[in-house]
Design an enzyme around this catalytic site. Structure first.
Site, PDB file in Angstrom:
ATOM      1  N   ARG A 157       0.831  -1.217   0.000  1.00 23.98           N
ATOM      2  CA  ARG A 157       0.000   0.000   0.000  1.00 23.98           C
ATOM      3  C   ARG A 157       0.860   1.259   0.000  1.00 23.98           C
ATOM      4  NH1 ARG A 157      -2.306  -4.139  -0.772  1.00 23.98           N
ATOM      5  NH2 ARG A 157      -4.386  -4.702  -0.040  1.00 23.98           N
ATOM      6  N   ASP A 190     -12.817  -7.893  10.088  1.00 19.53           N
ATOM      7  CA  ASP A 190     -11.694  -8.258   9.225  1.00 19.53           C
ATOM      8  C   ASP A 190     -10.601  -8.937  10.034  1.00 19.53           C
ATOM      9  OD1 ASP A 190     -10.335  -8.479   6.879  1.00 19.53           O
ATOM     10  OD2 ASP A 190      -9.862  -6.348   6.658  1.00 19.53           O
ATOM     11  N   GLU A 238      -3.768  -9.179   7.812  1.00 18.91           N
ATOM     12  CA  GLU A 238      -2.969  -9.687   6.700  1.00 18.91           C
ATOM     13  C   GLU A 238      -1.585  -9.061   6.768  1.00 18.91           C
ATOM     14  OE1 GLU A 238      -5.071  -8.644   3.176  1.00 18.91           O
ATOM     15  OE2 GLU A 238      -6.881  -9.755   3.727  1.00 18.91           O
ATOM     16  N   ASN A 246      -1.067  -5.407   6.111  1.00 17.94           N
ATOM     17  CA  ASN A 246      -1.531  -4.467   7.143  1.00 17.94           C
ATOM     18  C   ASN A 246      -0.384  -4.000   8.045  1.00 17.94           C
ATOM     19  OD1 ASN A 246      -4.447  -6.555   7.689  1.00 17.94           O
ATOM     20  ND2 ASN A 246      -4.195  -4.909   6.228  1.00 17.94           N
ATOM     21  N   GLN A 292      -0.572  -0.564  10.254  1.00 18.41           N
ATOM     22  CA  GLN A 292      -1.496  -0.840  11.358  1.00 18.41           C
ATOM     23  C   GLN A 292      -0.636  -1.347  12.520  1.00 18.41           C
ATOM     24  OE1 GLN A 292      -4.801  -3.165   9.786  1.00 18.41           O
ATOM     25  NE2 GLN A 292      -4.839  -1.939   7.915  1.00 18.41           N
ATOM     26  N   LYS A 324      -8.764  -8.425  13.851  1.00 18.17           N
ATOM     27  CA  LYS A 324      -8.151  -7.121  14.090  1.00 18.17           C
ATOM     28  C   LYS A 324      -8.591  -6.506  15.409  1.00 18.17           C
ATOM     29  CE  LYS A 324      -7.187  -5.581   9.371  1.00 18.17           C
ATOM     30  NZ  LYS A 324      -7.431  -4.542   8.350  1.00 18.17           N
ATOM     31  N   ASP A 379     -13.064   2.228   5.618  1.00 20.80           N
ATOM     32  CA  ASP A 379     -12.400   2.470   4.342  1.00 20.80           C
ATOM     33  C   ASP A 379     -13.352   2.410   3.155  1.00 20.80           C
ATOM     34  OD1 ASP A 379     -12.946  -0.183   4.219  1.00 20.80           O
ATOM     35  OD2 ASP A 379     -10.887  -0.870   3.946  1.00 20.80           O
ATOM     36  N   THR A 417     -16.014   1.183 -25.471  1.00 16.72           N
ATOM     37  CA  THR A 417     -14.571   1.389 -25.329  1.00 16.72           C
ATOM     38  C   THR A 417     -13.917   0.118 -24.811  1.00 16.72           C
ATOM     39  OG1 THR A 417     -14.922   3.735 -24.886  1.00 16.72           O
ATOM     40  CG2 THR A 417     -12.811   2.817 -24.217  1.00 16.72           C
ATOM     41  N   ARG A 436     -15.071  -3.006 -24.950  1.00 15.10           N
ATOM     42  CA  ARG A 436     -15.228  -4.157 -25.844  1.00 15.10           C
ATOM     43  C   ARG A 436     -14.360  -4.060 -27.092  1.00 15.10           C
ATOM     44  NH1 ARG A 436     -21.779  -3.969 -25.786  1.00 15.10           N
ATOM     45  NH2 ARG A 436     -22.183  -5.115 -23.854  1.00 15.10           N
ATOM     46  N   ASN A 485     -21.088   2.879 -30.503  1.00 16.27           N
ATOM     47  CA  ASN A 485     -21.309   3.819 -29.398  1.00 16.27           C
ATOM     48  C   ASN A 485     -22.290   3.222 -28.407  1.00 16.27           C
ATOM     49  OD1 ASN A 485     -19.768   6.135 -30.458  1.00 16.27           O
ATOM     50  ND2 ASN A 485     -21.321   6.116 -32.076  1.00 16.27           N
ATOM     51  N   ASP A 486     -22.114   3.574 -27.133  1.00 15.77           N
ATOM     52  CA  ASP A 486     -23.017   3.044 -26.110  1.00 15.77           C
ATOM     53  C   ASP A 486     -24.460   3.469 -26.349  1.00 15.77           C
ATOM     54  OD1 ASP A 486     -21.032   1.717 -24.900  1.00 15.77           O
ATOM     55  OD2 ASP A 486     -21.079   2.783 -22.993  1.00 15.77           O
TER      56      ASP A 486
END
Length: 1024
Positions: free
Chosen positions: A21, A472, A475, A478, A482, A494, A544, A601, A603, A781-782
């Site tokens: 991160r 949670d 991990e 973290n 943390q 946690k 988060d 776009t 596809r 086009n969409d």
């Protein structure tokens, strides 16, 4: 020098599973520079240890600390690594081992003596905190400045603090902002160099930025890599200087911003003391920086006069002496205050009163700020603070009417909270201890919050408590921010680990903190019920995601509980305080939704790597998750096909995936390799050839313009090359994931896959030739109708697909294993597949490919995070917390904050007041007010009550999505409902019982006022 023996990462390597991160905040280059930097921190009271903690977590080469002073009880107010058992021992020795636990890659040493200043030459950065005298700071800085060593000073005194940065005569900033280089597509370049963006896309550039160009047709010389300085003309255009001599612009072009290093010069501490350069922390206090600049110098002079002692708490004699010292300094340093500006005696007196105080929130703020400046000094990443910054939070002081502050109430009581009592007084400390609080989340912000609360003694009193919840588990990624968690905690819950850690920090919290593992949401309202919410004093979010924040915010509005809200994104952070009947709520303002990528776009017409990554992740989901889940549902749910045919989604695609998955089952890993190789051919060769069959490279639009222009890039088919890394890894990862689906043992040792083994399988395959499909239409086009929309149920194609499916009874017991996307496991092939797949598609469209790290960031929607920002933001939240405990009702006393440590920028504002409404000349708060009705009232009585007491005629009444009453109901329905109590009415309409834990119900109403006009009114709360 004593040290610990920690494992070091190999030179040039970064443990991405630990730092993932943070890597997205700093980048690999900056992280590698940090790994060559040795940092020294002088002083290990609260501020010193907070800085050290954040720097060790970030990952420098080594950390050395110096503080030979003995631990005192009052140190425990902010020094979270100290306990009462440590009293009398050297602060440096005691703290080293605790710091070393934070990061196995960073050895932590203790400097035994500071007598010889030349020993500082072994360090790249030196930080002097509040245990170092100003005289010594000047001496150390002089040596550092002349020796090319980066120097930072900081100190905190009560609700005041400062920092000073000197990175030498010539410091190179490699990236001032840390933002992704801007890039965009060009629609026109005029001879004078005016560049216009395609499709009204904003360029996002600023004057003085530099850009380079590629893919410009006509002005070919622009594509040679030359950098052009930007002059912004508006959000959609900028100028780069005349390009007449380059030729005439035809079409195309992409600009890319280039970060150009720039050099900054700093002055020494001695020079800056008399002629300071300020960064302002709060523009509402613009004039305080200069006053505090003199005030902090005067504190050091006072200490020299009084054998190292600072002014006594709330002592007027000492305060007057400090004012005299500041007044003298203002004459000696006339440049500081400027001509005609008097000393702010009230401000200096408050500084004197609080000089012996030490507040966790202020320490956390400066600990995060200074640690980020250390990382800048190590890496050249982001813009350094230049050069002094002062900060105060005097608004946090309690109302003297409720909590008088004098020499008696602020005296030490031989408590770990003495440094906080010195600022707020003993009575206020008791109120802090008896607070009842709820913390939602115990991740990065949650850990910092709990640490600060342990130092505060929050909830530690006989009537106080803390409830923390987080569903949670811990991990490895973290551990980098943390900080309550250690490697041994990976896999544990946690909230439980965090609660245990802060109880060890402050034993007063034992038995006072309740750790839960329940998600806060509609599904847990039986746990977090009415009585739970009503018992709280305030709530703090450490979440988060927006949905969870919004839910907690709505609960706080309903129960009228204050909420402290905060969040971080890399070096950016924000705080918001939400006060009942005073401010708007979190949900009152929302960020605009993310701009989605048009389906066409994705596809057929990608033009940047984000598009190919999104396409690759969608393919991953379809191949390895959705197909397996559809097969399992088909085999276990008798009416699955019937239900699927009723849906409006991609019915044909669902049925095809089931048919293919069951008719082409692999028998061994070789079959999986063959499948992946054929899929490569289909996606990156045949599909591209089909697209070019429909729209050849020389195709024109109905207007006669080239079809392949602007955002549409003409692709080229790929020819499979097993020695192309992306081609090969598409097959390796694809085969491994398909094998996982079918429970086949894959060639999945963690060793590097053997190219020759895959080649021997692929060489014996027959790859089908491409045959164009003249009937296939491709949506451009969409907005256009999808030419391949599902055929109606009963069409021959759908019927054939259904009849081709094997009878589920012939596959009894057969089951596929769907893949659950997990971005942080480097061995599971998930990111490997998406990276290879995205890059192959990028090669189709001549888009620059992305490495695994960038792909993981985009595909995994990772939020960049670093401990420095988290620390600072949490500090700001805790300065607002004091105001909640004091029950302040003046909105001007509260502060919402926004910071960006990269720039650095600090912005504070008053919260926005809650909106007000009116009906029948009665004013009400649109967010916080409601009609409270006690008891299970009959509908008829409720209607009558509103007519008599509020002058409102209820026209509609609803509970959730269920309409309970409307004035236009037929008489029979009205008669049936009017005599029912609300609970029975709800049961009748919803056909559900009211849960036993529910003691309040919300009813929404539409009503007409006395004039018969429809008016907006609050909701109704029924208290059962």
């Amino acid at each position: 020098m004593s040290s610990n023996n920690s494992g070091l990462s190999a030179a040039g390597e970064i443990d991405e599973s630990l730092y993932s991160r943070q890597l997205y905040v700093l980048g690999k280059e900056a992280m590698l520079k940090m790994q060559t930097s040795n940092v020294l921190i002088l002083g290990l009271k609260g501020l010193g240890v907070e800085i050290a903690k954040n720097v060790v977590l970030a990952g420098v080469k080594s950390m050395t600390v110096f503080d030979p002073e003995p631990v005192q009880l009052a140190d425990l107010s902010t020094q979270f690594f100290l306990t009462e058992k440590d009293i009398g021992q050297k602060r440096g020795d005691v703290t080293r081992a605790k710091l070393a636990e934070l990061n196995a890659y960073v050895p932590v040493n203790v400097l035994d003596s500071l007598d010889d200043v030349t020993q500082l030459s072994q360090f790249q950065v030196v930080v002097a905190t509040d245990t170092v005298s100003l005289e010594d700071k000047v001496k150390i800085n002089e040596f550092c400045h002349s020796s090319g060593i980066r120097f930072i000073s900081s100190e905190t005194r009560g609700l005041f603090g400062n920092t000073f940065v000197d990175l030498g005569d010539e410091f190179t900033v490699l990236d001032p902002t840390g933002e992704e280089p801007r890039t965009g597509m060009v629609s026109d370049i005029e001879p004078d160099g005016t560049v216009t963006m395609l499709d009204d896309n904003r360029h996002g550039l600023e004057d003085g930025n530099f850009v380079r160009f590629s893919e410009v047709e006509g002005l070919d010389k622009l594509n040679d890599g030359t950098l052009f300085k930007v002059e912004v003309l508006g959000p959609f255009a900028f100028r780069i200087g005349s390009v007449k001599e380059y030729g005439e612009y035809k079409k195309g072009g992409i600009f890319t911003e280039v970060k150009v290093p720039r050099k900054i010069s700093f002055k020494s501490l001695k020079q800056q003391l008399s002629n300071p350069e300020f960064v302002f922390s709060d523009f509402a206090k613009f004039d305080r920086a200069a006053q505090l600049h003199l005030g902090f110098q005067a504190l050091h002079q006072f200490a020299v006069r009084h054998n190292g002692e600072l002014p006594r708490t709330m002592n007027d004699e000492d305060a007057n002496e400090l004012i005299k010292l500041v007044t003298d300094l203002s004459v000696q340093q006339p440049e500081v205050l400027g001509e005609g500006v008097d000393v702010n005696e009230d401000l200096i007196k408050e500084l004197s009163y609080q000089a012996r105080g030490d507040i966790p929130g202020v320490v956390a703020f400066f600990g995060g700020l200074v640690a980020q400046e250390v990382l800048k000094a190590c890496s050249g990443k982001f813009t350094p603070l230049k050069q002094f910054m002062y900060f105060d939070s005097l608004e946090s002081l309690p109302d003297p009417k409720n909590f008088p502050r004098n020499e008696k109430t602020t005296q030490p009581v031989n408590s770990r909270y003495d440094n906080q009592i010195a600022v707020f007084g003993l009575d206020f400390q008791k109120k802090i201890a008896n607070s009842k609080v709820f913390l939602v989340g115990s991740g990065a912000i949650g850990c910092e919050m709990l640490k600060n609360w342990a130092l505060l003694g929050l909830g530690s009193g006989s009537d106080g408590y803390i409830v923390v919840t987080d569903n949670d588990s811990i991990e490895k990624s973290n551990l980098n921010r943390q900080f309550l968690f250690r490697p041994k905690d990976v896999g544990k819950n946690k909230s439980e680990v965090a609660a245990e850690a802060v109880c060890a920090m402050n034993p007063d919290l034992k038995g006072k903190i309740n750790a839960k593992i329940d998600k806060v949401g509609p599904e847990t309202e039986e746990i977090f019920n009415d009585s739970f919410w009503e018992s709280l004093d305030f709530v703090t979010n450490a979440l988060d995601n927006v949905d969870a924040r919004t839910y907690v915010d709505r609960r706080c509005v309903f129960y009228r509980k204050p909420l402290l809200e905060s969040g971080t994104l890399g070096t950016k952070g924000n705080t918001q305080v939400i006060i009942p009947r005073l401010t708007e709520s979190y949900s009152s303002s929302r960020d605009p939704p993310e701009k989605s990528i048009p389906l066409c776009t994705l596809r057929s017409f990608p033009n940047k790597i984000d598009h190919t990554i999104a396409w690759a992740k969608s393919l991953f989901q379809g191949y390895f998750t959705d197909s397996a889940e559809n097969v399992n549902m088909y085999l276990t749910q008798p009416n699955f096909v019937e239900q699927t045919l009723k849906q409006s989604g991609d019915v044909k695609g669902v049925l095809e995936s089931i048919s293919d998955s069951l008719s082409s089952k692999p028998h061994n890993f070789e079959d999986c390799i063959k499948w992946a190789r054929l899929e490569f051919e289909k996606k990156f060769n045949h599909d591209i050839k089909q697209l070019l069959f429909n729209f050849p490279k020389d195709a024109k639009t109905s207007n006669g313009e080239p079809f392949w222009s602007g955002a549409k890039r003409a692709p080229t088919p790929l020819e499979f090359d097993i020695y192309n890394n992306d081609h090969f890894h598409f097959v390796v990862a694809g085969a491994s994931l398909r094998a996982y689906n079918y429970g086949i043992k894959s060639d999945d040792s963690n060793s590097k896959p053997n190219v020759d083994e895959y080649k021997s399988v692929i060489d014996h395959m027959i790859i089908p030739e491409f045959t164009p499909n003249a009937n296939l239409k491709i949506q451009v086009n969409d907005d256009d109708p999808d030419p391949n929309a599902n055929a109606a149920n009963g069409s021959d194609e759908i019927d054939q697909l259904v009849s081709s499916l094997p009878d589920p009874s012939t596959l009894a017991g057969f089951k596929l294993e769907p893949v659950d996307f997990e971005k942080d496991d480097d061995t599971n092939h998930h990111i490997e597949f998406i990276t290879a797949c995205s890059n192959c598609r990028a090669q189709n469209y001549f888009i620059e490919t992305a490495d695994r790290q960038k792909t993981k960031f985009i595909a995994g929607r990772i939020i960049p995070a670093i401990a420095t920002t988290t620390s600072l933001v949490t500090g700001l939240v805790n300065l607002e917390l004091y105001k909640l405990i004091d029950n302040k009702t003046d909105i001007e006393q509260y502060k919402n904050g926004f910071v960006n440590l990269a720039l650095p920028f600090f912005g504070f504002s008053e919260p926005i007041a809650s909106p007000k409404g009116e009906y029948n000349n009665k004013k009400y708060d649109k967010i916080w007010d409601r009609f409270d009705i006690k008891g299970d009232i009959k509908l008829s009585d409720l209607i009558e009550h509103f007519e008599k007491d509020e002058g409102l005629e209820i026209t509609m009444l609803s509970y959730g999505v269920s309409l309970l009453y409307a004035s236009f109901f037929p008489p029979k329905k009205l008669k049936e409902r009017l005599n029912l109590p609300i609970t029975q009415l709800v049961k009748l309409v919803t056909k559900k019982d009211i849960p036993a834990h529910v003691s309040t119900m919300i009813l929404e109403i539409c009503a007409d006022d006395k004039e018969g006009e429809d008016v907006e009114v609050p909701f109704i709360t029924i208290h059962l």
